[in-house]
Design an enzyme around this catalytic site. Structure first.
Site, mmCIF file in Angstrom:
data_model
loop_
_atom_site.group_PDB
_atom_site.id
_atom_site.type_symbol
_atom_site.label_atom_id
_atom_site.label_comp_id
_atom_site.label_asym_id
_atom_site.label_seq_id
_atom_site.Cartn_x
_atom_site.Cartn_y
_atom_site.Cartn_z
ATOM 1 N N GLU A 104 65.226 21.691 90.044
ATOM 2 C CA GLU A 104 65.574 23.016 90.584
ATOM 3 C C GLU A 104 66.720 22.852 91.571
ATOM 4 O O GLU A 104 66.995 21.744 92.049
ATOM 5 C CB GLU A 104 64.364 23.646 91.273
ATOM 6 C CG GLU A 104 63.298 24.100 90.296
ATOM 7 C CD GLU A 104 62.187 24.915 90.937
ATOM 8 O OE1 GLU A 104 62.014 24.829 92.166
ATOM 9 O OE2 GLU A 104 61.506 25.638 90.197
ATOM 10 N N ASP A 193 51.246 41.738 107.625
ATOM 11 C CA ASP A 193 50.105 42.094 108.490
ATOM 12 C C ASP A 193 49.712 40.969 109.448
ATOM 13 O O ASP A 193 49.566 41.187 110.649
ATOM 14 C CB ASP A 193 48.854 42.395 107.644
ATOM 15 C CG ASP A 193 48.960 43.682 106.872
ATOM 16 O OD1 ASP A 193 49.896 44.458 107.127
ATOM 17 O OD2 ASP A 193 48.100 43.903 105.992
ATOM 18 N N HIS A 214 66.123 35.717 96.569
ATOM 19 C CA HIS A 214 66.180 34.978 95.307
ATOM 20 C C HIS A 214 67.317 35.559 94.479
ATOM 21 O O HIS A 214 67.430 36.770 94.345
ATOM 22 C CB HIS A 214 64.856 35.076 94.550
ATOM 23 C CG HIS A 214 64.734 34.032 93.488
ATOM 24 N ND1 HIS A 214 65.427 34.102 92.305
ATOM 25 C CD2 HIS A 214 64.046 32.870 93.453
ATOM 26 C CE1 HIS A 214 65.148 33.028 91.577
ATOM 27 N NE2 HIS A 214 64.313 32.261 92.255
ATOM 28 N N ARG A 259 69.997 28.594 96.915
ATOM 29 C CA ARG A 259 69.708 30.007 96.651
ATOM 30 C C ARG A 259 70.542 30.981 97.451
ATOM 31 O O ARG A 259 70.946 32.026 96.942
ATOM 32 C CB ARG A 259 68.248 30.289 97.005
ATOM 33 C CG ARG A 259 67.327 29.767 95.994
ATOM 34 C CD ARG A 259 65.927 30.092 96.361
ATOM 35 N NE ARG A 259 65.083 29.560 95.307
ATOM 36 C CZ ARG A 259 63.775 29.515 95.367
ATOM 37 N NH1 ARG A 259 63.160 29.943 96.431
ATOM 38 N NH2 ARG A 259 63.089 29.036 94.367
ATOM 39 N N HIS A 315 62.680 37.375 98.809
ATOM 40 C CA HIS A 315 61.769 36.507 98.057
ATOM 41 C C HIS A 315 60.782 35.755 98.943
ATOM 42 O O HIS A 315 59.614 35.644 98.621
ATOM 43 C CB HIS A 315 62.631 35.518 97.280
ATOM 44 C CG HIS A 315 61.868 34.567 96.443
ATOM 45 N ND1 HIS A 315 60.937 34.979 95.524
ATOM 46 C CD2 HIS A 315 61.888 33.206 96.376
ATOM 47 C CE1 HIS A 315 60.415 33.922 94.921
ATOM 48 N NE2 HIS A 315 60.965 32.849 95.438
ATOM 49 N N ARG A 350 64.878 27.503 102.649
ATOM 50 C CA ARG A 350 63.795 26.756 102.004
ATOM 51 C C ARG A 350 64.269 26.101 100.720
ATOM 52 O O ARG A 350 64.885 26.738 99.871
ATOM 53 C CB ARG A 350 62.659 27.720 101.683
ATOM 54 C CG ARG A 350 61.506 27.089 100.938
ATOM 55 C CD ARG A 350 60.499 28.154 100.559
ATOM 56 N NE ARG A 350 61.046 29.058 99.586
ATOM 57 C CZ ARG A 350 60.581 29.218 98.353
ATOM 58 N NH1 ARG A 350 59.547 28.509 97.944
ATOM 59 N NH2 ARG A 350 61.121 30.080 97.530
HETATM 60 C C1 LIG Z 1 57.743 35.667 92.014
HETATM 61 C C2 LIG Z 1 57.569 34.504 92.950
HETATM 62 C C3 LIG Z 1 57.746 33.211 92.482
HETATM 63 C C4 LIG Z 1 57.586 32.117 93.333
HETATM 64 N N1 LIG Z 1 57.719 30.849 92.822
HETATM 65 C C5 LIG Z 1 57.491 29.791 93.630
HETATM 66 C C6 LIG Z 1 57.525 28.451 93.108
HETATM 67 O O1 LIG Z 1 57.732 28.236 91.932
HETATM 68 N N2 LIG Z 1 57.309 27.426 93.977
HETATM 69 C C7 LIG Z 1 57.064 27.617 95.309
HETATM 70 O O2 LIG Z 1 56.877 26.659 96.043
HETATM 71 N N3 LIG Z 1 56.997 28.881 95.812
HETATM 72 C C8 LIG Z 1 57.194 29.953 95.006
HETATM 73 N N4 LIG Z 1 57.115 31.217 95.532
HETATM 74 C C9 LIG Z 1 56.679 31.379 96.923
HETATM 75 C C10 LIG Z 1 55.167 31.141 96.982
HETATM 76 O O3 LIG Z 1 54.574 31.774 95.867
HETATM 77 C C11 LIG Z 1 54.544 31.670 98.245
HETATM 78 O O4 LIG Z 1 55.222 31.200 99.378
HETATM 79 C C12 LIG Z 1 53.086 31.226 98.341
HETATM 80 O O5 LIG Z 1 52.407 31.604 97.164
HETATM 81 C C13 LIG Z 1 52.430 31.845 99.542
HETATM 82 O O6 LIG Z 1 51.066 31.591 99.463
HETATM 83 P P1 LIG Z 1 50.117 32.164 100.580
HETATM 84 O O7 LIG Z 1 48.747 31.752 100.193
HETATM 85 O O8 LIG Z 1 50.617 31.785 101.907
HETATM 86 O O9 LIG Z 1 50.280 33.759 100.484
HETATM 87 P P2 LIG Z 1 50.064 34.770 99.289
HETATM 88 O O10 LIG Z 1 49.879 34.104 97.989
HETATM 89 O O11 LIG Z 1 51.139 35.778 99.385
HETATM 90 O O12 LIG Z 1 48.664 35.424 99.623
HETATM 91 C C14 LIG Z 1 48.487 36.248 100.743
HETATM 92 C C15 LIG Z 1 47.092 36.831 100.686
HETATM 93 O O13 LIG Z 1 46.803 37.511 101.904
HETATM 94 C C16 LIG Z 1 46.168 38.749 101.627
HETATM 95 N N5 LIG Z 1 46.426 39.641 102.760
HETATM 96 C C17 LIG Z 1 47.612 40.090 103.237
HETATM 97 N N6 LIG Z 1 47.408 40.899 104.297
HETATM 98 C C18 LIG Z 1 46.070 40.952 104.505
HETATM 99 C C19 LIG Z 1 45.228 41.632 105.437
HETATM 100 N N7 LIG Z 1 45.705 42.442 106.393
HETATM 101 N N8 LIG Z 1 43.881 41.469 105.337
HETATM 102 C C20 LIG Z 1 43.354 40.672 104.367
HETATM 103 N N9 LIG Z 1 44.103 40.010 103.464
HETATM 104 C C21 LIG Z 1 45.443 40.145 103.536
HETATM 105 C C22 LIG Z 1 46.772 39.190 100.307
HETATM 106 O O14 LIG Z 1 45.926 40.073 99.635
HETATM 107 C C23 LIG Z 1 46.900 37.846 99.578
HETATM 108 O O15 LIG Z 1 45.674 37.537 98.960
HETATM 109 C C24 LIG Z 1 57.266 32.322 94.699
HETATM 110 C C25 LIG Z 1 57.092 33.628 95.175
HETATM 111 C C26 LIG Z 1 57.226 34.709 94.314
HETATM 112 C C27 LIG Z 1 57.019 36.095 94.842
#
Ligand SMILES: Cc1cc2nc3c(=O)[nH]c(=O)nc-3n(C[C@H](O)[C@H](O)[C@H](O)COP(=O)(O)OP(=O)(O)OC[C@H]3O[C@@H](n4cnc5c(N)ncnc54)[C@H](O)[C@@H]3O)c2cc1C
Length: 482
Positions: A104, A193, A214, A259, A315, A350
């Site tokens: 990548e 949040d 992105h 990016r 993104h 990043r």
């Molecule tokens: C389309 C896309 C593709 C990506 N591809 C990659 C990749 O290939 N490689 C990579 O390293 N990163 C990638 N990323 C970034 C990566 O996906 C995210 O940084 C990572 O998934 C974040 O994980 P997380 O568990 O911190 O948060 P998230 O997966 O965003 O989860 C957050 C959770 O918190 C919950 N939540 C939010 N607010 C509240 C609240 N007030 N009360 C209760 N629950 C709440 C939500 O419901 C959700 O379940 C991508 C992102 C996107 C959008």
């Protein structure tokens, strides 16, 4: 038995819950929406140096180069050396990555561990299965406030359950806030949040100006899909309507430029009246390698020989609750892990596929640190800004926040535009606990930091200060006035 709650069921929250459960702790996960966050739709994969021509040192060097002078070097060393360990852990748990490693943008080696082009979905389904097997309790509800006394988190409030008190540890895994831009790859759950709620309760935030856009998002009909970086690693080309690969005007690596450079290049091409497409025709064995993109194209009557119209969008939000690599915030017993947190791994920009990695490591390693003496984050000699929260005035709808951010706090920023955004957000009531108020608060901090940072660095680009300024090789922190 400690009472531990995890807020958010993304990859960070689930890996923490599984690890805590496996180490014999009871844990409850509360999430706004099951399958709601970015993790479920993440595409490309997880970066880790596992091949013989690679090393954590090389992975660290790539991370530091892309991070543009603002990475926390210790955090980079920690995450890049833990990366092969977490891949091995997942494999030992039974998760099967595809056997090839992908390349990548910004990486000097093939080190992206993936499952076709739906790595996030595959990982999330796997982790959810594990969590249920282990008896992790996952409930849908929404965090709305924290209860903090004498610098220690004691409880929290949710929309349905009200106050939950006597909590020993609270783990925020609520993701980022990149949904707050009109064009975005993120789902509607990601409105900041966790950052806003903890900030009001006294948590320090940092690096809010660094929002990663992105470059290659496709919107066909009502459906938006991120066209993953690995497509470009495998030979996809970015062209304008004349078939010109204009990205080489902006960077010698063309489509594989970092990016931020590619996002600006595509944005400027679009702004100058051109149309921009991704030409997937050069990818061998496309249907097998990219089944998700292939299905998306078919649903909209296209194939990989057609050019797919693309645009950039918000993104990933680099900034968030300031933590150390353990996830400790400056509020005792309050952890933040995954995208809600800012460890300094990403610096000003990043490196692709480093965020699933960071979330997995922070989640899986949490039990090692729970119960240890509390260190909290190290605040270096950056700029600490204290803000007073306005507790009256109108509220801005999330739709309006998205419009303001895209227009004034977007890919190309200027002092005038940022000033307008800051003035608008300063009129809003950002002290109450509501989704709208949270969205306006994190946007306010983003615009304010972007206005203060009179230089261009990493993901932050100012048309009025297009160069990097060595005096700005420092972080901007925010805290709420007492
Ligand atoms: C389309 C896309 C593709 C990506 N591809 C990659 C990749 O290939 N490689 C990579 O390293 N990163 C990638 N990323 C970034 C990566 O996906 C995210 O940084 C990572 O998934 C974040 O994980 P997380 O568990 O911190 O948060 P998230 O997966 O965003 O989860 C957050 C959770 O918190 C919950 N939540 C939010 N607010 C509240 C609240 N007030 N009360 C209760 N629950 C709440 C939500 O419901 C959700 O379940 C991508 C992102 C996107 C959008």
């Amino acid at each position: 038995m400690w009472l531990i709650y995890v807020i958010g069921d993304g990859i960070a929250g689930l890996s923490a819950a599984i690890a805590l459960r496996r180490s014999g702790r009871g844990v409850t996960v509360i999430t706004k929406e099951l399958h709601g966050g970015s993790s479920f739709i993440s595409k490309g994969g997880v970066a880790a140096a596992t091949s013989i021509d690679d090393s954590p040192q090389l992975h660290a060097e790539d991370t530091l180069r892309v991070g543009d002078g603002l990475c926390d070097v210790d955090a980079v060393r920690y995450f890049t050396s833990e990366a092969p360990v977490v891949i091995e852990k997942l494999t030992n748990m039974g998760f099967e990555f595809d056997s090839d490693l992908r390349l990548e943008g910004g990486h000097s080696r093939r080190r992206i561990h993936h499952k076709a082009d739906e790595t996030g979905r595959a990982l999330m389904e796997f982790l959810l299965r594990k969590a249920f097997e282990l008896g992790v309790n996952i409930v849908e509800d929404e965090l709305t406030a924290l209860q903090v006394r004498d610098g220690v988190v004691k409880g929290f409030v949710t929309r349905e359950r009200g106050l939950i008190s006597n909590v020993d540890y609270l783990v925020l895994a609520t993701g980022g806030y990149a949904y707050l831009w009109r064009y975005t790859s993120n789902p509607p759950t990601n409105t900041g949040d966790g950052i806003a709620i903890a900030f009001r309760a006294g948590a320090v935030v940092s690096d809010m100006e660094f929002v990663q856009f992105h470059p290659t998002i496709a919107t066909l009909g009502n459906e938006t899909m991120l066209l993953t970086e690995t497509l470009r690693g495998e030979g996809a080309r970015v062209v304008n309507e004349f078939g010109v690969r204009f990205t080489f005007k902006y960077h010698e690596r063309g489509e594989l430029a970092p990016r931020d450079v590619l996002s600006r290049a595509i944005y400027m091409e679009l702004m100058s009246g051109h149309r921009v497409y991704m030409d997937l025709g050069g990818i061998e064995d496309f249907e097998r390698k990219f089944p998700g993109v292939n299905d998306f194209l078919r649903r909209h009557g296209l194939g990989n020989k057609d050019w797919v119209p693309i645009h950039p969008g918000a993104h990933f939000t680099i900034g968030g609750l300031r933590v150390n690599v353990r996830g400790e915030t400056n509020i005792r017993s309050l952890y933040a892990i995954g995208e809600v947190a800012d460890t300094g791994l990403h610096g000003a920009n990043r490196l692709a596929s480093n965020s699933l990695l960071e979330a997995l490591i922070m989640g899986f390693n949490l039990p090692r640190y729970i119960g240890e003496p509390w260190d909290g984050p190290r605040l270096d000699d950056g700029l600490m800004v204290t803000v007073k929260l306005r507790d009256h005035g109108p509220m801005m709808s999330i739709g309006e926040v998205r419009r303001v951010n895209w227009e004034y706090v977007g890919i190309l920023r200027s002092g005038d535009g940022l000033r307008k955004a800051v003035d608008l957000y300063e009129q809003m009531n950002v002290a109450v606990n509501s989704r709208e108020s949270n969205a306006a608060l994190v946007s306010y901090l983003t615009a304010y930091a972007a206005l203060l940072r009179t230089e261009s660095r990493g993901a932050h680009y100012r048309v009025d200060y297009p160069s990097k300024d060595a005096n700005w090789r420092r972080r901007i922190y925010f805290k709420v006035s007492a």
